[in-house]
Design a protein around this motif. Structure first.
Motif, short mmCIF file in Angstrom:
data_model
loop_
_atom_site.label_atom_id
_atom_site.label_comp_id
_atom_site.label_asym_id
_atom_site.label_seq_id
_atom_site.Cartn_x
_atom_site.Cartn_y
_atom_site.Cartn_z
N TYR A 72 -3.52 6.87 2.84
CA TYR A 72 -4.02 5.87 1.91
C TYR A 72 -5.33 6.32 1.29
O TYR A 72 -6.18 6.92 1.95
CB TYR A 72 -4.18 4.52 2.63
CG TYR A 72 -2.85 4.00 3.11
CD1 TYR A 72 -1.99 3.33 2.24
CD2 TYR A 72 -2.42 4.24 4.41
CE1 TYR A 72 -0.75 2.89 2.67
CE2 TYR A 72 -1.18 3.81 4.84
CZ TYR A 72 -0.35 3.13 3.97
OH TYR A 72 0.88 2.72 4.38
N LYS A 73 -5.47 6.02 0.00
CA LYS A 73 -6.64 6.47 -0.76
C LYS A 73 -7.70 5.36 -0.79
O LYS A 73 -7.41 4.23 -1.17
CB LYS A 73 -6.22 6.85 -2.18
CG LYS A 73 -5.28 8.05 -2.22
CD LYS A 73 -4.91 8.45 -3.63
CE LYS A 73 -3.96 7.46 -4.26
NZ LYS A 73 -3.45 7.92 -5.57
N ILE A 74 -8.91 5.74 -0.41
CA ILE A 74 -10.03 4.79 -0.38
C ILE A 74 -11.09 5.24 -1.39
O ILE A 74 -11.58 6.37 -1.33
CB ILE A 74 -10.68 4.74 1.02
CG1 ILE A 74 -9.64 4.49 2.11
CG2 ILE A 74 -11.78 3.68 1.04
CD1 ILE A 74 -9.01 3.14 2.09
N ASP A 88 -7.62 9.34 2.70
CA ASP A 88 -8.17 10.20 1.66
C ASP A 88 -9.31 9.43 1.00
O ASP A 88 -9.10 8.38 0.41
CB ASP A 88 -7.11 10.53 0.60
CG ASP A 88 -6.07 11.50 1.13
OD1 ASP A 88 -6.40 12.27 2.04
OD2 ASP A 88 -4.93 11.47 0.64
N VAL A 89 -10.53 9.96 1.13
CA VAL A 89 -11.72 9.24 0.66
C VAL A 89 -12.26 9.87 -0.62
O VAL A 89 -12.44 11.09 -0.69
CB VAL A 89 -12.82 9.24 1.74
CG1 VAL A 89 -13.97 8.33 1.31
CG2 VAL A 89 -12.26 8.80 3.09
N PHE A 90 -12.54 9.03 -1.60
CA PHE A 90 -13.11 9.47 -2.87
C PHE A 90 -14.47 8.78 -3.03
O PHE A 90 -14.55 7.57 -3.19
CB PHE A 90 -12.17 9.11 -4.03
CG PHE A 90 -10.82 9.77 -3.91
CD1 PHE A 90 -10.57 10.99 -4.52
CD2 PHE A 90 -9.82 9.18 -3.15
CE1 PHE A 90 -9.34 11.61 -4.40
CE2 PHE A 90 -8.57 9.80 -3.02
CZ PHE A 90 -8.33 11.02 -3.63
N LEU A 91 -15.54 9.58 -2.93
CA LEU A 91 -16.90 9.05 -2.89
C LEU A 91 -17.56 9.12 -4.26
O LEU A 91 -17.49 10.14 -4.95
CB LEU A 91 -17.72 9.84 -1.87
CG LEU A 91 -19.20 9.47 -1.74
CD1 LEU A 91 -19.36 8.05 -1.23
CD2 LEU A 91 -19.91 10.46 -0.83
N ALA A 92 -18.23 8.04 -4.62
CA ALA A 92 -19.02 7.99 -5.85
C ALA A 92 -20.41 7.46 -5.52
O ALA A 92 -20.54 6.51 -4.75
CB ALA A 92 -18.35 7.08 -6.89
N LYS A 124 -6.40 5.94 -8.63
CA LYS A 124 -5.61 4.73 -8.33
C LYS A 124 -5.62 4.47 -6.82
O LYS A 124 -4.60 4.57 -6.13
CB LYS A 124 -4.17 4.88 -8.81
CG LYS A 124 -4.03 5.26 -10.28
CD LYS A 124 -4.61 4.19 -11.19
CE LYS A 124 -4.44 4.58 -12.66
NZ LYS A 124 -5.16 3.67 -13.57
N PRO A 125 -6.78 4.10 -6.26
CA PRO A 125 -6.89 3.95 -4.80
C PRO A 125 -6.11 2.76 -4.26
O PRO A 125 -5.69 1.87 -5.02
CB PRO A 125 -8.39 3.76 -4.60
CG PRO A 125 -8.86 3.14 -5.87
CD PRO A 125 -8.04 3.78 -6.94
N ALA A 140 -5.67 -6.61 -10.50
CA ALA A 140 -6.00 -7.89 -9.85
C ALA A 140 -5.61 -7.91 -8.38
O ALA A 140 -6.05 -8.78 -7.63
CB ALA A 140 -5.28 -9.03 -10.57
N GLY A 141 -4.81 -6.93 -7.94
CA GLY A 141 -4.27 -7.00 -6.59
C GLY A 141 -4.83 -6.02 -5.58
O GLY A 141 -4.37 -5.99 -4.45
N ILE A 142 -5.82 -5.22 -5.97
CA ILE A 142 -6.33 -4.22 -5.03
C ILE A 142 -7.36 -4.86 -4.08
O ILE A 142 -8.21 -5.64 -4.51
CB ILE A 142 -6.96 -3.02 -5.77
CG1 ILE A 142 -7.30 -1.90 -4.78
CG2 ILE A 142 -8.20 -3.44 -6.56
CD1 ILE A 142 -7.61 -0.59 -5.44
#
Length: 228
Positions: free
Chosen positions: A3-5, A28-32, A46-47, A73-75
């Motif tokens: 799962y993408k976070i 799977d982590v995507f940091l900003a 598309k996390p 609206a659903g994330i």
């Protein structure tokens, strides 16, 4: 499935700790480090879930959540923030958050909340794998029919009794932390739910009291351990 976070956080030290723990759990982590970059990453990857700090440069977490909500609206969205006033928490939910965790927070609690939200939104691990039969000693727990068969009796369990015993069995001979059980089964680790869980533990102990080699131990200030 991994799962993408999306994780928006401008504190490097905290970000590293959280990222390492999430990666260790298989996410799977995507940091900003700022809100604008986080929005760009959201559109790119598309996390499956968003973790948002509130006080960030360029675009704060509230504004970022509103932008994300317009796109999806659903994330599920969890706010992580040092802003702890009631009005801050309320604003977090009003701008699109599904959960709000105040800093400093426990990594264990964060992981449980992530898993719980993914499951609630139909994105988490398949539940049938958890809805199964456990055999231990001369006992059998059927989590589908919520029934416990011991060497001397058959008990019809409540949902929470079955869920709690299932969690204990998944952690058998190891510690089940109170906070994890409360968040997964009750959805909140407040004192009222903690007292309720103590009652359910007592019920389970009575059902298992005559089973040789089976014991539910209390680990002071930590949780419980099912020995079997």
């Amino acid at each position: 499935m991994s799962y993408k976070i999306l994780y928006a956080e401008d504190e490097p030290f905290l970000a590293q700790i959280v990222c390492d723990n999430m990666s260790g759990k298989g996410y799977d982590v995507f940091l900003a480090a700022d809100g604008m970059k986080a929005l760009e990453l959201f559109n790119e990857v598309k996390p499956d879930l968003c973790l948002l700090d509130i006080m960030m440069p360029l675009k704060d977490g509230y504004m970022l959540a509103e932008d994300i909500r317009r796109l999806d609206a659903g994330i599920p969205i969890i706010f992580l923030s040092a802003k702890s006033l009631d009005e801050d928490v309320v604003k977090g939910f009003k701008t699109g958050g599904n959960d709000y965790l105040k800093k400093p927070f426990s990594i264990v609690e964060l992981m449980v909340r992530i898993e719980a939200l993914l499951i609630r939104f139909g994105k988490g691990p398949d539940q049938p794998a958890q809805a199964r039969v456990f055999e231990f000693g001369h006992c059998r727990l059927d989590t589908v029919n919520q029934q416990l068969k011991t060497s001397t009796a058959v008990y019809d369990l409540s949902y929470k009794e079955a869920a709690l015993l299932s969690l204990l069995l998944q952690h058998k001979n190891d510690v089940l932390e109170r906070q994890e059980a409360l968040l997964k089964i009750w959805g909140d680790d407040n004192i009222y739910n903690a007292n309720s869980m103590n009652v359910f533990i007592t019920h389970l102990r009575r059902m298992l009291k005559d089973e040789e080699g089976i014991q539910i131990m209390s680990i002071r200030s930590v949780g419980y351990k099912l020995l079997c």
